[in-house]
Enzyme design. Structure first.
Site, PDB file in Angstrom:
ATOM      1  N   HIS A 171       0.811  -1.212   0.000  1.00  0.00           N
ATOM      2  CA  HIS A 171       0.000   0.000   0.000  1.00  0.00           C
ATOM      3  C   HIS A 171       0.851   1.272   0.000  1.00  0.00           C
ATOM      4  O   HIS A 171       0.336   2.362   0.222  1.00  0.00           O
ATOM      5  CB  HIS A 171      -0.947   0.019   1.204  1.00  0.00           C
ATOM      6  CG  HIS A 171      -0.307  -0.415   2.484  1.00  0.00           C
ATOM      7  ND1 HIS A 171      -0.812  -1.424   3.266  1.00  0.00           N
ATOM      8  CD2 HIS A 171       0.817   0.002   3.102  1.00  0.00           C
ATOM      9  CE1 HIS A 171      -0.042  -1.602   4.323  1.00  0.00           C
ATOM     10  NE2 HIS A 171       0.950  -0.742   4.241  1.00  0.00           N
ATOM     11  N   TYR A 258      17.274   2.134   2.613  1.00  0.00           N
ATOM     12  CA  TYR A 258      17.520   1.538   1.300  1.00  0.00           C
ATOM     13  C   TYR A 258      18.632   2.264   0.552  1.00  0.00           C
ATOM     14  O   TYR A 258      19.044   1.836  -0.526  1.00  0.00           O
ATOM     15  CB  TYR A 258      16.254   1.588   0.438  1.00  0.00           C
ATOM     16  CG  TYR A 258      15.042   0.968   1.071  1.00  0.00           C
ATOM     17  CD1 TYR A 258      15.160  -0.153   1.901  1.00  0.00           C
ATOM     18  CD2 TYR A 258      13.784   1.495   0.863  1.00  0.00           C
ATOM     19  CE1 TYR A 258      14.047  -0.714   2.495  1.00  0.00           C
ATOM     20  CE2 TYR A 258      12.664   0.932   1.453  1.00  0.00           C
ATOM     21  CZ  TYR A 258      12.804  -0.169   2.266  1.00  0.00           C
ATOM     22  OH  TYR A 258      11.696  -0.717   2.850  1.00  0.00           O
TER      23      TYR A 258
END
Length: 488
Positions: A171, A258
């Site tokens: 989502h 990340y």
């Protein structure tokens, strides 16, 4: 219509309830069966009681069963939804704790970075067991909807090795679009149109239009910097927007782990994060939140059960993809969403074997992806670095090759920015030994890893991280909730 949906990991109580009520918002889906399965019979009985109460309150013919026998739950299922976390919070705590000893400070640790890679090693053997059972016991051609992280690795394994029709669902795109609509002053989320593409948790809004008008980088930067809340909570995302020219779907905390640039030193971490909520970069933030949520649900179960007596309101159907995909497949009412699938030419400048997240349309013919998308070069470069880590991680999980696992961790962007090869080798040994019960593919490698650890001279340190908060008690959560209610 009458068909069967199996939910694996249904003990994820809150999320299972959301999927359940979403699906029952489709008028044609009331006469179906939900088969719940989980390792914890305790959790199963709690969620079954809640779902039974919903069915009773809404006077529906829907059938709900619960069993710890996964194969029984899968018998004849047309759709299989996975929400599993292999190893639970115990293994997850090691995903955060052990890398911290080597200077790797994660906010979530469930996608890549050291924690996400080990999470994948635990999940992938189990995912392949699911796929085997789906092939043997589910309805022929059953579709596997994976909600479990690490999304790309799990989906990669299920498609390439599990040989099951699989789509990964998240989502992040919806939440990012809601933020953008808000900062641009849209009257409704439907006023914003967008193309968002990349890989899970590193997806990029490469085309934005508000009521048909294209939104440029400078306008979006100005809108975020002027927002009284997001300008503080999303400092890192805004910085990436300024440098890359496009906004990332993922939260400030997720995105920070990340990339190799923002969490490499403790003082840099505190510069870029916000402590108003776990998702904005707190050390081990999601672990704390998950622990509190589990404790809260256990204690407040009567209140959750009482809330289940309310009528289902289709107007409150969530934007989670699952119910909308099922509706499109079964009724041919077309649905547009963003799905995790094998690339196969969808994104021109990412590897063909990668699991990408990109726009597609669903109807009776299946999920049909929009192909020929080209990412901005910086976005493609960042995604490719993670894809290389994901590929090695999947192959290591399949083969039980601990050397390949170490190379995957070594090539992770944040790990590489913080740790030396010697530190990585020892850290992986330590994590594999600590999590051995969930890593059957590494059974032969465990004795040698223990031997190396007994002789290692690599220095580590015990610390809580740059920005850690304590797990709150039930009493503290109650007091905080009461204070918020009084403020409103």
């Amino acid at each position: 219509m009458s068909f069967k949906i199996a939910i694996i990991g249904a003990g994820s109580v809150g999320f299972t309830k959301k999927l359940f009520t979403d699906i029952l918002c489709v008028p044609e889906f009331q006469d179906i069966e939900f088969a719940l399965t989980d390792l914890s019979d305790h959790n199963l009985q709690m969620i079954k009681a809640i779902l039974d109460r919903i069915v009773e309150a809404n006077r529906l013919p829907t059938r709900v069963t619960a069993t710890t026998d996964r194969r029984k739950a899968l018998e004849g299922a047309r759709y299989v939804i996975s929400c599993v976390r292999v190893g639970g919070l115990e293994a997850y705590a090691d995903d955060i704790r052990i890398p911290l000893k080597y200077g790797i400070d994660q906010c979530v640790g469930d996608t890549i970075c050291a924690g996400g890679i080990l999470y994948g090693q635990r999940n992938i053997p189990v995912i392949l067991d699911f796929c085997k059972d789906i092939r043997e016991f589910a309805e022929p051609g059953a579709k596997f909807l994976n909600y479990a992280n690490p999304m790309a690795m799990n989906t990669w394994a299920a498609i390439e090795y599990g040989k099951v029709d699989t789509v990964g669902l998240c989502h992040g795109v919806q939440h990012g679009a809601e933020q953008i609509a808000e900062v641009l002053g849209a009257k409704s989320h439907s006023d914003l149109d967008y193309i968002c593409s990349g890989i899970n948790h590193q997806t990029w809004f490469i085309d934005l239009r508000l009521n048909g008008r294209r939104i440029c980088k400078d306008e979006l930067v100005a809108a975020f910097e002027a927002h009284p809340v997001y300008s503080q909570q999303e400092k890192l995302r805004i910085d990436v927007l300024k440098r890359f020219g496009v906004y990332s779907t993922e939260s400030n905390g997720h995105l920070s782990e990340y990339l190799p640039w923002y969490r490499k030193r403790p003082d840099e971490i505190t510069r870029w994060i916000d402590m108003s909520d776990w998702i904005h970069g707190e050390t081990g933030g999601y672990l704390r939140y998950s622990t509190e949520t589990r404790n809260w649900f256990e204690t407040e179960f009567p209140q959750f059960l009482e809330a289940a007596s309310k009528p289902i309101d289709p107007a409150k159907r969530s934007n989670e993809h699952a119910s909308h995909i099922l509706e499109a497949l079964e009724t041919n009412r077309v649905y547009r969403g963003h799905f995790n699938v094998k690339n196969n030419g969808v994104i021109t400048n990412l590897p063909q074997d990668a699991i990408i997240e990109s726009p597609g349309f669903v109807d009776r013919f299946g999920i049909n992806m929009t192909s020929g998308i080209t990412l901005p070069e910086a976005c493609a470069a960042t995604c490719t670095s993670s894809i290389n880590v994901q590929r090695m991680s999947v192959h290591a999980a399949i083969s039980g090759d601990i050397d390949l696992l170490k190379l995957a961790v070594l090539h992770d962007p944040l790990v590489g920015a913080v740790s030396t090869p010697e530190e990585v080798w020892q850290m992986v040994d330590e994590m594999v030994v600590a999590q051995a019960r969930w890593l059957p593919q590494y059974a032969d490698a465990i004795p040698a890893a223990k031997e190396r650890l007994s002789k290692s001279k690599v220095r580590t340190r015990e610390w809580a991280g740059a920005a850690r908060r304590d797990v709150r008690s039930i009493e503290e959560l109650r007091a905080e909730k009461a204070a918020l209610k009084q403020a409103v």
